[in-house]
Scaffold this motif. Structure first.
Motif, PDB file in Angstrom:
ATOM      1  N   MET A 100      -0.445  73.047  46.199  1.00  0.00           N
ATOM      2  CA  MET A 100      -1.029  72.577  47.323  1.00  0.00           C
ATOM      3  C   MET A 100      -1.383  73.527  48.087  1.00  0.00           C
ATOM      4  O   MET A 100      -2.100  73.585  49.171  1.00  0.00           O
ATOM      5  N   LYS A 125      -6.352  59.944  36.532  1.00  0.00           N
ATOM      6  CA  LYS A 125      -5.958  60.959  37.052  1.00  0.00           C
ATOM      7  C   LYS A 125      -4.172  60.875  37.188  1.00  0.00           C
ATOM      8  O   LYS A 125      -3.876  60.070  37.006  1.00  0.00           O
ATOM      9  N   ALA A 127      -0.769  63.181  39.143  1.00  0.00           N
ATOM     10  CA  ALA A 127      -0.057  64.068  39.953  1.00  0.00           C
ATOM     11  C   ALA A 127       1.315  64.416  39.249  1.00  0.00           C
ATOM     12  O   ALA A 127       1.841  63.752  38.592  1.00  0.00           O
ATOM     13  N   ASN A 138       6.949  58.214  43.532  1.00  0.00           N
ATOM     14  CA  ASN A 138       5.560  58.449  43.843  1.00  0.00           C
ATOM     15  C   ASN A 138       4.681  57.318  43.135  1.00  0.00           C
ATOM     16  O   ASN A 138       3.799  57.012  44.005  1.00  0.00           O
ATOM     17  N   ASP A 313      -6.233  57.437  43.665  1.00  0.00           N
ATOM     18  CA  ASP A 313      -6.805  58.244  44.598  1.00  0.00           C
ATOM     19  C   ASP A 313      -6.657  57.645  45.880  1.00  0.00           C
ATOM     20  O   ASP A 313      -7.018  57.593  46.937  1.00  0.00           O
ATOM     21  N   HIS A 316      -3.867  58.922  51.037  1.00  0.00           N
ATOM     22  CA  HIS A 316      -4.674  59.968  51.735  1.00  0.00           C
ATOM     23  C   HIS A 316      -4.292  61.560  51.147  1.00  0.00           C
ATOM     24  O   HIS A 316      -3.344  61.485  50.837  1.00  0.00           O
ATOM     25  N   SER A 317      -5.215  62.275  51.442  1.00  0.00           N
ATOM     26  CA  SER A 317      -5.178  63.858  51.210  1.00  0.00           C
ATOM     27  C   SER A 317      -3.948  64.414  51.732  1.00  0.00           C
ATOM     28  O   SER A 317      -3.735  64.282  52.790  1.00  0.00           O
ATOM     29  N   GLY A 318      -2.835  64.837  50.759  1.00  0.00           N
ATOM     30  CA  GLY A 318      -1.632  65.132  51.504  1.00  0.00           C
ATOM     31  C   GLY A 318      -0.541  64.339  51.252  1.00  0.00           C
ATOM     32  O   GLY A 318       0.495  64.856  51.978  1.00  0.00           O
ATOM     33  N   GLY A 319      -1.033  63.209  50.978  1.00  0.00           N
ATOM     34  CA  GLY A 319       0.271  62.224  50.917  1.00  0.00           C
ATOM     35  C   GLY A 319       1.098  62.055  49.485  1.00  0.00           C
ATOM     36  O   GLY A 319       2.216  61.665  49.628  1.00  0.00           O
ATOM     37  N   GLY A 321       2.771  64.979  46.844  1.00  0.00           N
ATOM     38  CA  GLY A 321       3.005  66.599  46.656  1.00  0.00           C
ATOM     39  C   GLY A 321       4.318  66.768  46.659  1.00  0.00           C
ATOM     40  O   GLY A 321       5.216  66.103  46.314  1.00  0.00           O
TER      41      GLY A 321
END
Length: 449
Positions: A100, A125, A127, A138, A313, A316-319, A321
């Motif tokens: 990240m 995709k 993660a 997650n 997807d 949200h971005s950063g959600g 990790g």
């Protein structure tokens, strides 16, 4: 026969030179008891010095046949050449940046490989995370973000982890949940198609169990409120329960028809363990999301959620990790592990293990009526032990059988909601001579019960 690994060749033989555990292991166990929290258990307190192929060598010089693979982790064998080679090179280059913060190619490569090997030909995709429980947690986050719903449906006898949310998802109280609540809300449990114990017989199991599960979801929760249905295609800790044929497709179809994210927890079943890349492949079930860990990286901590690109997807971005998620050394190991699976055709090896084990175990069952059921696929095989002439669970015989195997230098594991299942998870690279010798030990131990 020797196993070539990152270190010296390890003889592929059973060797018992002391009592098990031996004096050096007992010394280490005393140190452990003084320094390690009591809540961390061990199946067998022999301390490992080396491992590879189908054996574990302890600090006393005993060499045990490994029917556990570190709970389905060392599928490609310990210190497999490609795993050691790739991980060592990465270790020398850099050990961490946090994906990240500044990303690296290995993480992307692992996600690309996961898109290739997981079920379905849709855009995918992934993660990456650290553990199976983290992957499942997650997956729930992703499903909730995608559906804007909250409820999560799981199944009787299921196991999904030890975090607060995954304890709630897990069915078995002891040792996983007892005293650790309260647990996360909006978790609902429904029946699974457990053929051996289905009241009206195995021939009715799939249809009746799926109908019951769907009826409970519809009436008690409301399908429109369900974000995700999560199931292990073969239920691991619950007893290697292989749902009756037709059950998984029926549940997956219900999920599809109602906009529910269908999540296959393939943490124990994945990566050639069942004789296919993933256990879902057996009935052509294509999950929306699939969680993986254990066998993914040859023993290094790595986990993943892989799924339909639009679902993945949704957060949200950063959600998504985590500081260590997709660690570069673990990613390199995963690429080495997948390389090994392909080069050695470990799916075929797993199917051969099943052929040998089921034939031998069937002969034992014909002689010992405490073996109530033999089940599983590939190198994920189990026997359920019952009291003679009944289907009553027999955890006492299971514990005694496991102990007898341990004393003779065979590492085996137990499982099951009732503690009455002996499970076998040998490394997929185990030699057939060791496999048969391990089965000889089980046969002798059964005769001595």
């Amino acid at each position: 026969m020797t196993e070539l690994s990152g270190g010296p060749a390890l003889p592929q033989e059973r060797r018992v030179v002391t009592a098990i555990p031996g004096p050096k292991s007992q010394e280490l166990q005393a140190r452990r008891l003084a320094a390690v929290a009591g809540g961390v258990g061990s199946v067998l307190p022999v301390f490992t010095a080396r491992a590879g192929g189908g054996v574990l060598e302890d600090v006393d010089g005993n060499s045990l046949i490994d029917f556990g693979s570190g709970i389905a982790v060392a599928s490609v064998g310990n210190s497999a050449e490609a795993v050691v080679r790739r991980a060592s090179a990465q270790l020398a280059a850099f050990t961490h940046t946090c994906f990240m913060v500044t990303p690296y190619e290995g993480y992307v490569e692992v996600c690309e490989e996961l898109a290739k090997v997981t079920p379905g030909d849709h855009a995918k995709k992934s993660a990456l995370f650290n553990s199976g429980a983290e992957a499942v947690e997650n997956a729930v986050k992703i499903a909730r973000a995608y559906t804007k719903r909250q409820a999560v449906v799981v199944f009787d006898h299921g196991y999904h982890g030890r975090t607060n949310l995954t304890m709630a998802l897990t069915a078995k109280n002891m040792p996983y949940k007892n005293g650790f609540g309260p647990f996360a809300p909006e978790i609902y449990r429904v029946p699974v198609a457990y053929s051996y114990r289905w009241p009206t017989g195995p021939e009715n199991c799939a249809a009746e169990a799926s109908a019951q599960a769907i009826d409970m979801i519809s009436k008690q929760i409301g399908a429109e409120n369900v974000a995700a249905i999560i199931i292990e295609p073969i239920l691991g800790e619950g007893g290697f329960i292989e749902p009756a044929k037709g059950f998984l497709p029926a549940i997956a179809q219900f999920a599809k028809d109602n906009g529910i994210v269908f999540v296959a927890d393939e943490i124990q079943t994945g990566f050639c363990r069942t004789g296919q890349w993933f256990a879902c492949d057996d009935e052509g079930v294509v999950p929306d999301l699939i969680t993986t860990a254990k066998g993914i990286a040859g023993g290094l901590p790595l986990a993943a959620v892989t799924g339909r690109a639009d679902i993945m997807d949704a957060p949200h971005s950063g959600g998504l990790g985590g500081t260590y998620g997709g660690n570069p050394v673990a990613c390199a190991a995963a690429l080495g592990s997948i390389e090994t699976m392909r080069e050695l055709d470990l799916n075929a090896k797993a199917r051969r293990i099943e052929e040998i084990m089921k034939a031998r175990l069937a002969k034992m069952a014909a002689q010992h009526d405490i073996i109530g059921d033999i089940r599983g696929r590939g190198a994920m095989i189990a026997v359920e032990l019952v009291k003679s002439g009944t289907k009553d669970p027999n955890p006492q015989a299971t514990a005694a059988l496991a102990k007898a195997c341990h004393q003779e230098g065979l590492m085996v594991l137990t499982c099951g909601t009732y503690g009455n299942v002996l499970r076998f998870l040998p490394p997929l690279v185990i030699g057939e001579d060791l496999l048969n010798e391990g089965l000889d030990i089980i046969e002798t131990a059964l005769a001595g019960l």
